[in-house]
Design a protein around this motif. Structure first.
Motif, PDB file in Angstrom:
ATOM      1  N   THR A 136     -20.294 -11.932  -1.627  1.00  0.00           N
ATOM      2  CA  THR A 136     -20.692 -11.798  -3.021  1.00  0.00           C
ATOM      3  C   THR A 136     -19.482 -11.646  -3.923  1.00  0.00           C
ATOM      4  OG1 THR A 136     -22.279 -10.663  -4.465  1.00  0.00           O
ATOM      5  CG2 THR A 136     -20.900  -9.268  -3.075  1.00  0.00           C
ATOM      6  N   SER A 160     -23.519  -8.570  -7.122  1.00  0.00           N
ATOM      7  CA  SER A 160     -24.067  -7.423  -6.398  1.00  0.00           C
ATOM      8  C   SER A 160     -23.305  -6.193  -6.869  1.00  0.00           C
ATOM      9  CB  SER A 160     -23.899  -7.581  -4.878  1.00  0.00           C
ATOM     10  OG  SER A 160     -24.379  -8.832  -4.424  1.00  0.00           O
ATOM     11  N   MET A 171     -26.679  -5.463  -2.553  1.00  0.00           N
ATOM     12  CA  MET A 171     -27.800  -5.372  -3.471  1.00  0.00           C
ATOM     13  C   MET A 171     -27.340  -5.457  -4.925  1.00  0.00           C
ATOM     14  SD  MET A 171     -29.556  -4.835  -0.766  1.00  0.00           S
ATOM     15  CE  MET A 171     -31.209  -4.735  -1.430  1.00  0.00           C
ATOM     16  N   GLN A 172     -28.233  -5.961  -5.767  1.00  0.00           N
ATOM     17  CA  GLN A 172     -28.051  -5.936  -7.216  1.00  0.00           C
ATOM     18  C   GLN A 172     -29.141  -5.026  -7.770  1.00  0.00           C
ATOM     19  OE1 GLN A 172     -25.665  -6.595  -9.119  1.00  0.00           O
ATOM     20  NE2 GLN A 172     -25.990  -8.328 -10.504  1.00  0.00           N
ATOM     21  N   ARG A 173     -28.787  -3.760  -8.043  1.00  0.00           N
ATOM     22  CA  ARG A 173     -29.787  -2.785  -8.463  1.00  0.00           C
ATOM     23  C   ARG A 173     -30.006  -2.779  -9.966  1.00  0.00           C
ATOM     24  NH1 ARG A 173     -29.296   2.663  -4.640  1.00  0.00           N
ATOM     25  NH2 ARG A 173     -30.259   1.697  -2.801  1.00  0.00           N
ATOM     26  N   SER A 180     -30.857  -9.826  -4.316  1.00  0.00           N
ATOM     27  CA  SER A 180     -30.231  -8.981  -3.310  1.00  0.00           C
ATOM     28  C   SER A 180     -30.555  -9.572  -1.945  1.00  0.00           C
ATOM     29  CB  SER A 180     -30.759  -7.553  -3.393  1.00  0.00           C
ATOM     30  OG  SER A 180     -30.477  -6.960  -4.647  1.00  0.00           O
ATOM     31  N   TRP A 226     -30.939  -8.256   2.174  1.00  0.00           N
ATOM     32  CA  TRP A 226     -30.973  -7.155   3.135  1.00  0.00           C
ATOM     33  C   TRP A 226     -31.024  -7.723   4.550  1.00  0.00           C
ATOM     34  CZ3 TRP A 226     -30.353  -2.003   3.194  1.00  0.00           C
ATOM     35  CH2 TRP A 226     -30.867  -1.264   4.264  1.00  0.00           C
ATOM     36  N   GLU A 231     -34.844  -5.842  -4.088  1.00  0.00           N
ATOM     37  CA  GLU A 231     -34.331  -4.594  -3.521  1.00  0.00           C
ATOM     38  C   GLU A 231     -34.597  -4.568  -2.023  1.00  0.00           C
ATOM     39  OE1 GLU A 231     -38.330  -2.054  -4.740  1.00  0.00           O
ATOM     40  OE2 GLU A 231     -36.529  -1.912  -5.982  1.00  0.00           O
TER      41      GLU A 231
END
Length: 524
Positions: free
Chosen positions: A275, A297, A336-338, A357, A359, A413
């Motif tokens: 990323t 991210s 992740m992109q929160r 995101s 996982w 998420e």
């Protein structure tokens, strides 16, 4: 040290710009007949029928590892180098030649070669245990006059492929360059990339980039879409099976991988994610862009084998940094992109608030090893500069083999909520009270938490901070609910020595129970 990895393997330029260029290929939509099973596509000529199976691919990969590596043939480098970002974008695949066009979201279009995909890949389609090759032809592309793609000749080969949405206009997955692939779900927006395998990312020595040298594409059964791939490089030979299943929350890819080693590899990287992180709201530098933050991210999330949930905000480090988080039988990790608030980015072209995101969910027991995080200094958003992957503890050498499976969840998420409050923001600034004095060398760290674990608690509930540092002691650590918001804030000062990395660890607890994720950070 390795150089920054080109974004998504598509072009040495902004991936969002490439995605917009590809999305501009507007054609007429066609619907898939309900329940129709994919058949041999008729949109392009196909090669003769040959037997194919997953078991056969695995046997061939294992046998190939016992032979010396032979570099594949490729067009002259100077000719491929002429296919830069702009030339690549102008070479448009003919919509009417889309494989399985009209069959919902299973249509496939091909990429030409490019500067970051200079070596041709073999592509075949699969049905009923048989495969037929898709021959390359410049006639499959609408090429402007003088296009360097035409200059490669009729035997150039494909650079990769993408899988189209039912609108016959946008794509939801793409495979191109080395062993890179990525997904646009659930926001119809590309961001970070996955890779088949990383070899010695972060050293020692130069990083080796294995490549998917051949693909077999099999739509179905039902809504599934399976991609089989052969991996090859001087150090490894492998076989991959990637089953795609789309849902309302995003895309799930079930991956089975068998990798055999021709030679020793000091740091094999399993399930690598790549990323870009330049800066965020909490670490804007003097050279920052006008936009409040720029990143695909904003953190590495981990769920350890012992059950601890960890959040490590990404940074743009002053030098190449490689951190290893030891574990056994991890439950998952991801980039992740929160932050999903448009106002925090103000970018109506790249739309960083919509980046997916990803996982990684291990399937089976991965044993002992470590999640490794490589961060490379960057001065902009052009290149990926962050890689996360799993490295087994046991060394690998000639004749060794890794058989692993994992599941990639592309979404907003983590697929399973932490069960404790999440980190929602990390901010840093000068230490000391707001009005001073400001002790030299001191930095203030402010971390916000929100969600399950802190709900219904107030200042009288006995919530306290737990802070530890790799050197020195925290100053004035406090935890309190944020006025007017459903969040808690942890704040403290720490002395950061010039040139020495300071590792920080913190969480909130009540009695002996952790109420939040464990926050990790690295300051310089």
């Amino acid at each position: 040290m390795p150089s920054p990895t080109p974004n998504a393997g598509i072009a040495p330029s902004r991936r969002d710009a490439m995605a917009r260029a590809l999305a501009a290929w507007v054609v007429l939509a066609a619907g898939r007949a309900a329940g129709a099973e994919p058949a041999w596509p008729s949109e392009v000529p196909l090669g003769p029928v040959r037997p194919f199976s997953w078991e056969r691919l695995q046997r061939e990969a294992a046998a190939a590892a016992g032979r010396p590596y032979v570099a594949p043939p490729a067009p002259p480098g100077d000719k491929v180098a002429a296919i830069d970002f702009d030339a690549f974008g102008r070479a448009r695949y003919r919509a009417e030649r889309t494989l399985w066009r009209g069959q919902g979201d299973h249509g496939v279009r091909f990429f030409p070669l490019a500067t970051t995909a200079p070596t041709p890949v073999e592509i075949a389609v699969v049905q009923g245990g048989q495969a037929r090759a898709v021959p390359y032809s410049p006639q499959l592309f609408d090429l402007p006059t003088g296009s360097p793609v035409a200059g490669l000749g009729p035997q150039a080969g494909f650079g990769g492929f993408r899988i189209m949405n039912a609108d016959d206009r946008t794509d939801w997955a793409a495979f191109i360059g080395a062993a890179y692939f990525r997904a646009a779900d659930p926001f119809n927006q590309y961001g970070l990339s996955a890779r088949g395998l990383a070899l010695n990312a972060g050293g020692p020595g130069a990083e080796e980039f294995p490549r998917f040298s051949a693909f077999w594409l099999e739509p179905g059964p039902g809504a599934a879409f399976t991609v089989y791939a052969r991996l090859n490089s001087p150090s490894v030979a492998g076989a991959y099976r990637i089953v795609h299943r789309r849902g309302p929350g995003g895309l799930v890819q079930d991956i089975d991988a068998q990798v055999s080693f021709r030679q020793a590899v000091a740091r094999p990287g399993v399930a690598p994610l790549t990323t870009m992180y330049w800066y965020g709201l909490g670490d804007r530098g003097a050279e920052s862009d006008w936009r409040p933050q720029i990143h695909d991210s904003d953190g590495l999330a981990m769920w350890t084998g012992a059950g601890e949930r960890i959040w490590r905000p990404l940074i743009d480090p002053p030098r190449v940094m490689l951190n290893a988080f030891r574990d056994r039988a991890p439950k998952g990790f991801g980039l992740m992109q929160r932050d999903r608030t448009f106002a925090d980015y103000q970018d109506d072209g790249a739309f960083y608030d919509r980046r997916p995101s990803c996982w990684v969910e291990p399937v089976g027991d991965w044993g002992e090893g470590s999640v490794q995080l490589l961060e490379i200094p960057t001065g902009g958003e052009t290149f990926d500069n962050v890689v996360a992957f799993w490295t087994p503890a046991a060394p690998v050498g000639p004749g060794d083999r890794l058989d692993l499976a994992w599941r990639l969840h592309w979404g907003a998420e983590e697929p399973i909520a932490p069960g404790v409050a999440r980190v929602t923001a990390t901010r840093t600034g000068r230490g000391g009270p707001p009005a001073g004095p400001f002790p030299p060398g001191r930095r203030k760290f402010v971390v916000d938490f929100a969600g399950e674990g802190l709900a219904g608690l107030d200042r009288s509930s006995g919530v306290g901070p737990v802070v530890s540092l790799s050197y020195g002691q925290p100053f004035g650590a406090v935890a309190y609910p944020v006025v007017g918001r459903p969040a808690w804030r942890l704040a403290f000062d720490a002395e950061v020595k010039p040139g020495a990395a300071l590792d920080l660890r913190a969480f909130l607890r009540r009695g002996g129970q952790a109420l939040t994720e464990t926050w990790l950070y690295q300051a310089f």
